[in-house]
Design a protein around this motif. Structure first.
Motif, PDB file in Angstrom:
ATOM      1  N   GLU A 129       0.830  -1.211   0.000  1.00 19.77           N
ATOM      2  CA  GLU A 129       0.000   0.000   0.000  1.00 19.77           C
ATOM      3  C   GLU A 129       0.864   1.261   0.000  1.00 19.77           C
ATOM      4  O   GLU A 129       0.352   2.365  -0.030  1.00 19.77           O
ATOM      5  CB  GLU A 129      -0.948  -0.014   1.213  1.00 19.77           C
ATOM      6  N   ASP A 130       2.175   1.074   0.064  1.00 24.04           N
ATOM      7  CA  ASP A 130       3.085   2.212  -0.091  1.00 24.04           C
ATOM      8  C   ASP A 130       3.202   2.534  -1.582  1.00 24.04           C
ATOM      9  O   ASP A 130       2.974   1.674  -2.441  1.00 24.04           O
ATOM     10  CB  ASP A 130       4.497   1.845   0.401  1.00 24.04           C
ATOM     11  N   TYR A 131       3.588   3.762  -1.856  1.00 19.12           N
ATOM     12  CA  TYR A 131       3.841   4.141  -3.245  1.00 19.12           C
ATOM     13  C   TYR A 131       4.891   5.229  -3.225  1.00 19.12           C
ATOM     14  O   TYR A 131       4.854   6.100  -2.343  1.00 19.12           O
ATOM     15  CB  TYR A 131       2.547   4.640  -3.882  1.00 19.12           C
ATOM     16  N   ARG A 157       7.643  -6.265   8.804  1.00 18.79           N
ATOM     17  CA  ARG A 157       6.243  -6.420   9.212  1.00 18.79           C
ATOM     18  C   ARG A 157       5.285  -5.456   8.534  1.00 18.79           C
ATOM     19  O   ARG A 157       4.081  -5.527   8.719  1.00 18.79           O
ATOM     20  CB  ARG A 157       6.137  -6.275  10.740  1.00 18.79           C
ATOM     21  N   ASP A 158       5.833  -4.517   7.775  1.00 16.21           N
ATOM     22  CA  ASP A 158       4.990  -3.540   7.086  1.00 16.21           C
ATOM     23  C   ASP A 158       5.597  -3.339   5.698  1.00 16.21           C
ATOM     24  O   ASP A 158       6.691  -3.820   5.414  1.00 16.21           O
ATOM     25  CB  ASP A 158       5.022  -2.225   7.891  1.00 16.21           C
ATOM     26  N   ASN A 159       4.856  -2.664   4.853  1.00 14.09           N
ATOM     27  CA  ASN A 159       5.422  -2.275   3.562  1.00 14.09           C
ATOM     28  C   ASN A 159       6.579  -1.319   3.834  1.00 14.09           C
ATOM     29  O   ASN A 159       6.535  -0.546   4.779  1.00 14.09           O
ATOM     30  CB  ASN A 159       4.383  -1.539   2.703  1.00 14.09           C
ATOM     31  N   ILE A 160       7.605  -1.402   2.991  1.00 16.01           N
ATOM     32  CA  ILE A 160       8.823  -0.614   3.220  1.00 16.01           C
ATOM     33  C   ILE A 160       9.131   0.198   1.971  1.00 16.01           C
ATOM     34  O   ILE A 160       9.177  -0.356   0.871  1.00 16.01           O
ATOM     35  CB  ILE A 160      10.034  -1.538   3.487  1.00 16.01           C
ATOM     36  N   SER A 163      -6.436   6.226  11.640  1.00 16.35           N
ATOM     37  CA  SER A 163      -5.513   5.162  11.955  1.00 16.35           C
ATOM     38  C   SER A 163      -5.019   4.590  10.641  1.00 16.35           C
ATOM     39  O   SER A 163      -5.558   4.869   9.589  1.00 16.35           O
ATOM     40  CB  SER A 163      -6.171   4.102  12.817  1.00 16.35           C
ATOM     41  N   ARG A 164      -3.961   3.831  10.702  1.00 21.05           N
ATOM     42  CA  ARG A 164      -3.192   3.546   9.526  1.00 21.05           C
ATOM     43  C   ARG A 164      -3.882   2.641   8.520  1.00 21.05           C
ATOM     44  O   ARG A 164      -3.654   2.696   7.342  1.00 21.05           O
ATOM     45  CB  ARG A 164      -1.870   2.948   9.962  1.00 21.05           C
ATOM     46  N   SER A 165      -4.717   1.778   8.945  1.00 21.98           N
ATOM     47  CA  SER A 165      -5.416   0.938   7.988  1.00 21.98           C
ATOM     48  C   SER A 165      -6.680   0.483   8.660  1.00 21.98           C
ATOM     49  O   SER A 165      -6.854   0.655   9.844  1.00 21.98           O
ATOM     50  CB  SER A 165      -4.570  -0.276   7.623  1.00 21.98           C
ATOM     51  N   ARG A 211      -7.479  -2.374   9.267  1.00 21.71           N
ATOM     52  CA  ARG A 211      -7.129  -3.395  10.249  1.00 21.71           C
ATOM     53  C   ARG A 211      -6.698  -2.736  11.556  1.00 21.71           C
ATOM     54  O   ARG A 211      -7.087  -3.137  12.634  1.00 21.71           O
ATOM     55  CB  ARG A 211      -6.003  -4.263   9.708  1.00 21.71           C
ATOM     56  N   ARG A 212      -5.911  -1.677  11.404  1.00 24.24           N
ATOM     57  CA  ARG A 212      -5.444  -1.020  12.622  1.00 24.24           C
ATOM     58  C   ARG A 212      -6.565  -0.229  13.290  1.00 24.24           C
ATOM     59  O   ARG A 212      -6.610  -0.108  14.484  1.00 24.24           O
ATOM     60  CB  ARG A 212      -4.279  -0.104  12.298  1.00 24.24           C
ATOM     61  N   ARG A 213      -7.463   0.309  12.451  1.00 22.86           N
ATOM     62  CA  ARG A 213      -8.594   1.017  13.044  1.00 22.86           C
ATOM     63  C   ARG A 213      -9.408   0.035  13.888  1.00 22.86           C
ATOM     64  O   ARG A 213      -9.779   0.298  15.001  1.00 22.86           O
ATOM     65  CB  ARG A 213      -9.466   1.622  11.954  1.00 22.86           C
ATOM     66  N   ALA A 254       4.278   7.745  -0.144  1.00 24.40           N
ATOM     67  CA  ALA A 254       2.931   7.720   0.434  1.00 24.40           C
ATOM     68  C   ALA A 254       2.685   6.334   1.012  1.00 24.40           C
ATOM     69  O   ALA A 254       3.083   5.330   0.427  1.00 24.40           O
ATOM     70  CB  ALA A 254       1.888   8.049  -0.632  1.00 24.40           C
ATOM     71  N   ASP A 255       2.056   6.302   2.167  1.00 29.11           N
ATOM     72  CA  ASP A 255       1.776   5.042   2.854  1.00 29.11           C
ATOM     73  C   ASP A 255       0.262   4.985   3.068  1.00 29.11           C
ATOM     74  O   ASP A 255      -0.284   5.681   3.918  1.00 29.11           O
ATOM     75  CB  ASP A 255       2.545   5.043   4.184  1.00 29.11           C
ATOM     76  N   GLY A 256      -0.409   4.175   2.269  1.00 27.84           N
ATOM     77  CA  GLY A 256      -1.873   4.166   2.272  1.00 27.84           C
ATOM     78  C   GLY A 256      -2.479   3.310   3.360  1.00 27.84           C
ATOM     79  O   GLY A 256      -1.845   2.418   3.917  1.00 27.84           O
ATOM     80  N   SER A 305       8.806   5.358   4.445  1.00 30.94           N
ATOM     81  CA  SER A 305       7.580   5.051   5.178  1.00 30.94           C
ATOM     82  C   SER A 305       7.978   4.419   6.515  1.00 30.94           C
ATOM     83  O   SER A 305       9.132   4.064   6.744  1.00 30.94           O
ATOM     84  CB  SER A 305       6.697   4.092   4.369  1.00 30.94           C
ATOM     85  N   ASP A 306       6.988   4.284   7.402  1.00 29.06           N
ATOM     86  CA  ASP A 306       7.286   3.775   8.750  1.00 29.06           C
ATOM     87  C   ASP A 306       7.758   2.319   8.731  1.00 29.06           C
ATOM     88  O   ASP A 306       8.340   1.847   9.708  1.00 29.06           O
ATOM     89  CB  ASP A 306       6.082   3.943   9.678  1.00 29.06           C
ATOM     90  N   GLY A 307       7.510   1.630   7.622  1.00 30.52           N
ATOM     91  CA  GLY A 307       8.012   0.263   7.499  1.00 30.52           C
ATOM     92  C   GLY A 307       9.526   0.198   7.553  1.00 30.52           C
ATOM     93  O   GLY A 307      10.101  -0.839   7.889  1.00 30.52           O
ATOM     94  N   LEU A 308      10.184   1.318   7.255  1.00 35.35           N
ATOM     95  CA  LEU A 308      11.650   1.354   7.389  1.00 35.35           C
ATOM     96  C   LEU A 308      12.052   1.665   8.832  1.00 35.35           C
ATOM     97  O   LEU A 308      12.735   0.874   9.483  1.00 35.35           O
ATOM     98  CB  LEU A 308      12.266   2.394   6.445  1.00 35.35           C
TER      99      LEU A 308
HETATM  100 MN    MN Z   1       3.420   1.741   6.891  1.00 39.86          MN
END
Ligand code: MN
Length: 452
Positions: free
Chosen positions: A20-22, A230-233, A303-305, A307-309, A33-35, A191-194
């Motif tokens: 979901e990152d771009y 654990r997340d998109n990077i 919230s971030r997704s 799932r997280r919401r 962008a981190d969707g 993105s926060d995945g990094l």
């Molecule tokens: Mn992320």
């Protein structure tokens, strides 16, 4: 003349099903962008945000200013809000957006930076890494308020909750900076995945070690995967270079794309082709200038997704249920501690208590009523009963027992009196009129009181 070399990589990571990152690496405009959002919402949001940003900022007549960059982000926000408003399946979709662009000012070429959400831009200057942007996240807010340390924030379970994102509300507050470009400075958008997987020290060491920006970007992504993925990077590395190198091919235009695909193991690259933007004015002297502007009002929470919401709703639900259970438990204890009575001695006085002998947890028995009875008046068996705290399930039952005790005491007193003082003889004369069964005619009958 301000020129760049750059490279980028974006990867699904090891846990998520889709990316979901771009990222955008194009013509002096770089973005991450981190969707967020279910049903491909996150992917659509990050793509729509970056596509809108690029279309607006690079439109033929567009001014290449920081204001124009901010306006392009606001346009991206409107595009997201209108897209999600028209499609129930995309409701709640949103994205972070962090971008760097070459802008023109009266003082010459500058770097315009915009940020919404918790993707980041770092600057590596003379070997030292610093975070330029500020995260719009719950933990960053708590950290700024001094309620969390940086170390606590880095591992906080709710560090994914955003306080600002694109696509959530009609208006969005966009942070922006203008920084003077200096040859040798290296910028990283990610993105926060990094940064959730790789700490700042390792990011800095990697950026110092690998001179090629594309190689550095891929290595950062690789490290994040190695640490869990654990997340998109996503990582974009942009070097400010001498103007004379502007004619050289930028670092790994296809290499970045191939690397991203290779790491992801599937799908086309998120990267667009690289081009050098040859600026037409010499760069002025001056250092990193952090002029910072706030745009528009509003904000909001996202919230971030989905799932997280859901996760945060689950937390809220858990808290409510937990409090309900605690409430019922406390109520239950209080009920069982107070809905009982016993008779005991206070000094030598017989007293009726509400509660449990000795108390239950924090609930101590209280004196419900005194009885006026004393230990010495009671039979030995009653004393034993009361010393053992005779318990009752209701106040009436306890009162009944006390009434019974009182009767015994009276009877004992009467018996005692009888044994020492003879009872008077039974009355031999009527003490009053006797009412016969028919109740009509009073007929006194001497010697047989009460007899018909
Ligand atoms: Mn992320």
């Amino acid at each position: 003349m301000t020129s760049f070399r750059w490279g980028g990589a974006s990867d699904t990571g090891r846990v998520r099903e889709g990316n979901e990152d771009y990222v955008l690496v194009s013509d002096g405009l770089f973005a991450v962008a981190d969707g967020m959002g279910g049903h491909r919402g996150g992917e659509i949001a990050s793509h729509l945000a970056i596509d809108t940003l690029q279309a607006r900022f690079d439109a033929p007549a567009a001014a290449h200013t920081t204001d124009a960059l901010v306006a392009a982000v606001e346009d991206a926000n409107r595009a997201l809000v209108s897209r999600s408003g028209g499609d129930p399946q995309l409701e709640g979709m949103g994205t972070t957006l962090c971008a760097l662009a070459l802008v023109r000012t009266d003082e010459g070429d500058m770097l315009g930076v915009v940020n919404v959400g918790d993707s980041r831009m770092y600057l590596l200057k003379e070997g030292v890494l610093q975070q330029v942007t500020e995260d719009h996240s719950l933990v960053a807010t708590l950290e700024r308020q001094g309620k969390l340390t940086a170390a606590e924030a880095a591992v906080h379970p709710q560090r994914n909750i955003l306080t600002r994102a694109l696509g959530i509300e009609a208006r969005v507050m966009v942070d922006s900076w203008e920084i003077r470009p200096r040859v040798g400075d290296r910028y990283v958008l990610c993105s926060d995945g990094l940064f959730n997987e790789v700490d700042d020290a390792r990011i800095a060491a990697t950026l110092r070690k690998l001179a090629d920006p594309a190689e550095a970007a891929h290595e950062l992504v690789r490290l994040a995967n190695e640490s869990g993925g654990r997340d998109n990077i996503s990582a974009v590395v942009v070097d400010v270079v001498e103007g004379s190198t502007a004619g050289l091919p930028p670092a790994g235009p296809s290499g970045a794309a191939a690397g991203a695909s290779g790491l992801a193991g599937a799908g086309p690259s998120d990267l667009v082709s690289d081009r050098v933007r040859a600026a037409d004015r010499p760069s002025a002297e001056g250092g990193h200038r952090g002029r910072r502007r706030r745009r528009a009002e509003g904000g909001g929470t996202a919230s971030r997704s989905s799932r997280r919401r859901w996760f945060t709703w689950r937390v809220a639900l858990f808290v409510v249920i937990f409090l309900a259970i605690v409430g019922v438990a406390i109520g239950g204890i209080y009920y069982s501690a107070t809905n009982t009575y016993y008779v005991g001695f206070r000094d030598d006085a017989v007293v009726l208590y509400q509660g449990r002998p000795g108390g239950l947890l924090w609930v101590q028995p209280t004196v419900e009523e005194t009885t006026g009875l004393q230990r010495r008046e009671l039979s030995a068996s009653a004393v034993i009963d009361i010393e053992r705290h005779k318990e009752f399930g209701s106040l009436d039952a306890a009162r009944g027992y006390v009434a019974n005790l009182r009767d015994q005491v009276t009877a004992t007193t009467t018996t005692t009196t009888t044994s020492t003082v003879p009872l008077p003889p039974p009355p031999t004369s009527p003490t009053g009129p006797t009412v016969p069964a028919d109740g009509l005619t009073p007929t006194p009958t001497p010697g047989a009181p009460g007899a018909p």
